[in-house]
Scaffold this motif. Sequence first.
Motif, PDB file in Angstrom:
ATOM      1  N   VAL A 249      36.632 -39.607 -41.905  1.00 55.65           N
ATOM      2  CA  VAL A 249      36.851 -38.344 -42.624  1.00 55.65           C
ATOM      3  C   VAL A 249      37.507 -38.570 -43.992  1.00 55.65           C
ATOM      4  O   VAL A 249      37.166 -37.910 -44.968  1.00 55.65           O
ATOM      5  N   GLY A 250      38.411 -39.521 -44.079  1.00 60.44           N
ATOM      6  CA  GLY A 250      39.102 -39.757 -45.350  1.00 60.44           C
ATOM      7  C   GLY A 250      38.322 -40.640 -46.311  1.00 60.44           C
ATOM      8  O   GLY A 250      38.755 -40.854 -47.452  1.00 60.44           O
ATOM      9  N   ASN A 251      37.181 -41.143 -45.874  1.00 58.64           N
ATOM     10  CA  ASN A 251      36.383 -42.056 -46.700  1.00 58.64           C
ATOM     11  C   ASN A 251      35.468 -41.230 -47.621  1.00 58.64           C
ATOM     12  O   ASN A 251      34.299 -41.020 -47.339  1.00 58.64           O
ATOM     13  N   LEU A 252      36.043 -40.815 -48.721  1.00 55.16           N
ATOM     14  CA  LEU A 252      35.402 -39.804 -49.552  1.00 55.16           C
ATOM     15  C   LEU A 252      34.042 -40.240 -50.098  1.00 55.16           C
ATOM     16  O   LEU A 252      33.059 -39.488 -50.015  1.00 55.16           O
ATOM     17  N   ALA A 253      33.975 -41.457 -50.611  1.00 58.46           N
ATOM     18  CA  ALA A 253      32.717 -41.912 -51.220  1.00 58.46           C
ATOM     19  C   ALA A 253      31.597 -41.900 -50.185  1.00 58.46           C
ATOM     20  O   ALA A 253      30.481 -41.428 -50.436  1.00 58.46           O
ATOM     21  N   SER A 254      31.914 -42.425 -48.998  1.00 59.03           N
ATOM     22  CA  SER A 254      30.914 -42.471 -47.926  1.00 59.03           C
ATOM     23  C   SER A 254      30.530 -41.060 -47.484  1.00 59.03           C
ATOM     24  O   SER A 254      29.355 -40.737 -47.296  1.00 59.03           O
ATOM     25  N   GLN A 255      31.535 -40.185 -47.358  1.00 50.85           N
ATOM     26  CA  GLN A 255      31.249 -38.813 -46.927  1.00 50.85           C
ATOM     27  C   GLN A 255      30.314 -38.112 -47.900  1.00 50.85           C
ATOM     28  O   GLN A 255      29.343 -37.465 -47.489  1.00 50.85           O
ATOM     29  N   ILE A 256      30.603 -38.243 -49.177  1.00 53.90           N
ATOM     30  CA  ILE A 256      29.791 -37.535 -50.183  1.00 53.90           C
ATOM     31  C   ILE A 256      28.352 -38.030 -50.128  1.00 53.90           C
ATOM     32  O   ILE A 256      27.405 -37.237 -50.131  1.00 53.90           O
ATOM     33  N   LYS A 257      28.190 -39.347 -50.007  1.00 51.81           N
ATOM     34  CA  LYS A 257      26.836 -39.923 -49.963  1.00 51.81           C
ATOM     35  C   LYS A 257      26.049 -39.367 -48.760  1.00 51.81           C
ATOM     36  O   LYS A 257      24.914 -38.908 -48.904  1.00 51.81           O
ATOM     37  N   TYR A 258      26.670 -39.397 -47.580  1.00 49.37           N
ATOM     38  CA  TYR A 258      25.928 -38.982 -46.388  1.00 49.37           C
ATOM     39  C   TYR A 258      25.804 -37.474 -46.268  1.00 49.37           C
ATOM     40  O   TYR A 258      24.830 -36.969 -45.708  1.00 49.37           O
ATOM     41  N   MET A 259      26.779 -36.772 -46.826  1.00 58.32           N
ATOM     42  CA  MET A 259      26.614 -35.315 -46.870  1.00 58.32           C
ATOM     43  C   MET A 259      25.422 -34.949 -47.754  1.00 58.32           C
ATOM     44  O   MET A 259      24.622 -34.079 -47.407  1.00 58.32           O
ATOM     45  N   ASP A 260      25.318 -35.599 -48.887  1.00 54.31           N
ATOM     46  CA  ASP A 260      24.181 -35.324 -49.789  1.00 54.31           C
ATOM     47  C   ASP A 260      22.871 -35.593 -49.065  1.00 54.31           C
ATOM     48  O   ASP A 260      21.919 -34.809 -49.164  1.00 54.31           O
ATOM     49  N   GLU A 261      22.840 -36.699 -48.327  1.00 51.79           N
ATOM     50  CA  GLU A 261      21.622 -37.067 -47.588  1.00 51.79           C
ATOM     51  C   GLU A 261      21.295 -35.983 -46.549  1.00 51.79           C
ATOM     52  O   GLU A 261      20.159 -35.541 -46.417  1.00 51.79           O
ATOM     53  N   PHE A 262      22.328 -35.566 -45.823  1.00 52.49           N
ATOM     54  CA  PHE A 262      22.144 -34.518 -44.804  1.00 52.49           C
ATOM     55  C   PHE A 262      21.646 -33.226 -45.445  1.00 52.49           C
ATOM     56  O   PHE A 262      20.713 -32.579 -44.959  1.00 52.49           O
ATOM     57  N   ILE A 263      22.274 -32.854 -46.552  1.00 51.96           N
ATOM     58  CA  ILE A 263      21.917 -31.596 -47.221  1.00 51.96           C
ATOM     59  C   ILE A 263      20.461 -31.637 -47.680  1.00 51.96           C
ATOM     60  O   ILE A 263      19.705 -30.683 -47.481  1.00 51.96           O
ATOM     61  N   GLN A 264      20.062 -32.766 -48.258  1.00 48.55           N
ATOM     62  CA  GLN A 264      18.671 -32.896 -48.709  1.00 48.55           C
ATOM     63  C   GLN A 264      17.707 -32.837 -47.522  1.00 48.55           C
ATOM     64  O   GLN A 264      16.695 -32.139 -47.552  1.00 48.55           O
ATOM     65  N   GLN A 265      18.016 -33.599 -46.466  1.00 45.78           N
ATOM     66  CA  GLN A 265      17.088 -33.706 -45.330  1.00 45.78           C
ATOM     67  C   GLN A 265      17.057 -32.436 -44.486  1.00 45.78           C
ATOM     68  O   GLN A 265      16.001 -32.026 -44.020  1.00 45.78           O
ATOM     69  N   CYS A 266      18.223 -31.853 -44.266  1.00 47.53           N
ATOM     70  CA  CYS A 266      18.284 -30.741 -43.297  1.00 47.53           C
ATOM     71  C   CYS A 266      18.153 -29.378 -43.949  1.00 47.53           C
ATOM     72  O   CYS A 266      17.535 -28.479 -43.385  1.00 47.53           O
ATOM     73  N   PHE A 267      18.710 -29.229 -45.119  1.00 46.54           N
ATOM     74  CA  PHE A 267      18.678 -27.905 -45.736  1.00 46.54           C
ATOM     75  C   PHE A 267      17.398 -27.704 -46.548  1.00 46.54           C
ATOM     76  O   PHE A 267      16.954 -26.583 -46.724  1.00 46.54           O
ATOM     77  N   TYR A 268      16.813 -28.793 -47.010  1.00 47.07           N
ATOM     78  CA  TYR A 268      15.642 -28.643 -47.875  1.00 47.07           C
ATOM     79  C   TYR A 268      14.375 -29.207 -47.249  1.00 47.07           C
ATOM     80  O   TYR A 268      13.309 -29.058 -47.786  1.00 47.07           O
ATOM     81  N   GLN A 269      14.482 -29.906 -46.112  1.00 46.85           N
ATOM     82  CA  GLN A 269      13.271 -30.395 -45.451  1.00 46.85           C
ATOM     83  C   GLN A 269      13.281 -29.957 -43.987  1.00 46.85           C
ATOM     84  O   GLN A 269      13.455 -28.803 -43.683  1.00 46.85           O
ATOM     85  N   THR A 270      13.138 -30.914 -43.053  1.00 44.48           N
ATOM     86  CA  THR A 270      13.067 -30.518 -41.656  1.00 44.48           C
ATOM     87  C   THR A 270      14.392 -30.775 -40.946  1.00 44.48           C
ATOM     88  O   THR A 270      15.224 -31.532 -41.426  1.00 44.48           O
ATOM     89  N   GLN A 271      14.526 -30.153 -39.772  1.00 44.16           N
ATOM     90  CA  GLN A 271      15.753 -30.312 -39.001  1.00 44.16           C
ATOM     91  C   GLN A 271      15.977 -31.761 -38.592  1.00 44.16           C
ATOM     92  O   GLN A 271      15.067 -32.457 -38.202  1.00 44.16           O
ATOM     93  N   LYS A 272      17.203 -32.226 -38.729  1.00 41.09           N
ATOM     94  CA  LYS A 272      17.500 -33.595 -38.334  1.00 41.09           C
ATOM     95  C   LYS A 272      18.993 -33.713 -38.067  1.00 41.09           C
ATOM     96  O   LYS A 272      19.798 -33.126 -38.762  1.00 41.09           O
ATOM     97  N   THR A 273      19.339 -34.471 -37.063  1.00 42.55           N
ATOM     98  CA  THR A 273      20.749 -34.711 -36.803  1.00 42.55           C
ATOM     99  C   THR A 273      21.143 -36.039 -37.443  1.00 42.55           C
ATOM    100  O   THR A 273      20.462 -37.028 -37.291  1.00 42.55           O
TER     101      THR A 273
END
Length: 179
Positions: free
Chosen positions: A148-172
Amino acid sequence: MSSVIILGSSRSDGNTAKLVAQFSTQISAEVVDLSSYNILPYDYEFQNQNDDFLPLIDRLLTFDRLILASPVYWYSPSGTMKVFLDRLCDLLDIYKPRGRALKNKTVAVLATGSALSVPDCFEQIFSNTFEYLDMSFQGLFYSPSSEVGNLASQIKYMDEFIQQCFYQTQKTLSVEHRS
Ligand SMILES: Cc1cc2nc3c(=O)[nH]c(=O)nc-3n(C[C@H](O)[C@H](O)[C@H](O)COP(=O)(O)O)c2cc1C
């Protein structure tokens, strides 16, 4: 698409809150902390209608996307989140127009836990509930508390999640899928 994040944790400054703060910055979402509201447990007699549930629902229904955020407590959502989920039954029983309005919403989940991966049963509680409610589930973003405190990693994977899940198909997405 407007988004609101609904935080349901036993602490407002814990791991889930930190994840929520970061995620809300990434997508410009508003945050609602369930601990600031008086939401009583589900009551078959509906003797709890003077609490904050209905005004909160009316506020949430002004958003397009609802993002529920919960820690994993014993493989399950927090008690705070579970009480909120239970109360959605009110919208099926006595506030049906609001229940119908819920169907038009998309929904996603944020979660933290001490384990490296999120238990399937945790996600199923949400995905099954959203399916029952006819809501469109966009996916679950899980972060182990150690990340949770690993900001750089969080931002990278959040961006990936947002692109994949909010703008494409459902994915965990969870951390163990990342490396
Ligand atoms: C009552 C309780 C039960 C927990 N059960 C689990 C669990 O089943 N699996 C897990 O990975 N972490 C579990 N944890 C750890 C929390 O999920 C983790 O520390 C989380 O990041 C806490 O978020 P919070 O600070 O918002 O409460 C549990 C913690 C508590 C307090």
